[in-house]
Scaffold this active site. Structure first.
Site, PDB file in Angstrom:
ATOM      1  N   GLU A   1      -2.099  -6.918   7.630  1.00 20.02           N
ATOM      2  CA  GLU A   1      -0.733  -6.924   8.128  1.00 20.02           C
ATOM      3  C   GLU A   1      -0.625  -7.791   9.384  1.00 20.02           C
ATOM      4  OE1 GLU A   1       2.332  -7.045   7.914  1.00 20.02           O
ATOM      5  OE2 GLU A   1       2.925  -4.976   7.445  1.00 20.02           O
TER       6      GLU A   1
ATOM      7  N   HIS B   1       0.816  -1.212   0.000  1.00 21.56           N
ATOM      8  CA  HIS B   1       0.000   0.000   0.000  1.00 21.56           C
ATOM      9  C   HIS B   1       0.856   1.271   0.000  1.00 21.56           C
ATOM     10  CE1 HIS B   1       1.008   0.886   4.187  1.00 21.56           C
ATOM     11  NE2 HIS B   1       0.848  -0.410   4.431  1.00 21.56           N
TER      12      HIS B   1
END
Length: 209
Positions: free
Chosen positions: A82, A9
């Site tokens: 994550e 990202h």
């Protein structure tokens, strides 16, 4: 040959502050949106067949930049989140080192399960590696772009490639909005074809988690 593009990202304010994000749902900042647009223009040239993203907004918004250029829908998968950093989430790394010196030292030395409720690397690798395989199975023989997170990307790739922590520690971290390319064929299985590919960085980006 199936191709997976594992895309980290764009930048967030927590990246800029070297603050532990983990599974905290932080948004892209202005730089992150700019990075996503620049990277999406390059990825669109690869003519992807599918886009899959972590359901955390920094990954989803990154994926949406590519969706806007390709017309493809963004599928989300919570397994792509994550690593969970437990008691460290929301702290800067300097604060982690000060409050949890023993566990921080273990983490720095590559301990796969350092404590403080931080997700074990083996669990992370299996979770994200399984999600990567599921993403690849969306379009067998095609190209799938997966928007995810830096630490998780490395461990998930290791799971598909059969690489353990000692090898992965020698692999550099993905910069924001850069990607790793994996390809699979029936004879050789998964192979690493490229790593840390992306547009030129406008400024140095800390490798925060």
């Amino acid at each position: 040959m199936t191709r997976l593009i594992i895309w980290r990202h764009g930048n967030t304010d927590w990246n800029a502050d070297n603050r532990v994000q983990g599974q905290t749902d932080t948004p892209l900042n202005a730089l992150g949106l700019e990075q996503a647009a620049a990277a999406a223009a390059l990825l669109a040239e690869l003519k992807p067949d599918a886009i899959v993203a972590s359901d955390l907004q920094r990954a989803t918004r990154t994926a949406e930049a590519l969706a806007a250029l390709t017309g493809l829908p963004v599928r989300t998968d919570a397994r792509l989140r994550e690593r969970f950093y437990g008691q460290w989430q929301g702290l800067t790394m300097a604060e982690v080192a000060a409050r949890f010196p023993t566990e921080h030292a273990r983490w720095r030395n590559g301990d796969a399960d350092p404590g403080c409720q931080v997700e074990a690397l083996d669990d992370l690798a299996k979770r994200i590696g399984t999600a990567f395989q599921a993403a690849a199975d969306v379009k067998p023989g095609g190209t799938t772009v997966v928007a995810t997170h830096g630490g998780g990307a490395k461990q998930g790739c290791g799971h598909l490639l059969g690489w353990g922590p000692p090898i992965l520690r020698a692999l550099g971290s993905l910069q924001n909005c850069h990607w790793t390319e994996l390809r699979h064929d029936e004879v050789r299985g998964w192979q690493l074809r490229a790593h840390n590919v992306g547009p030129a960085a406008r400024e140095p980006i800390p490798a925060a988690i």
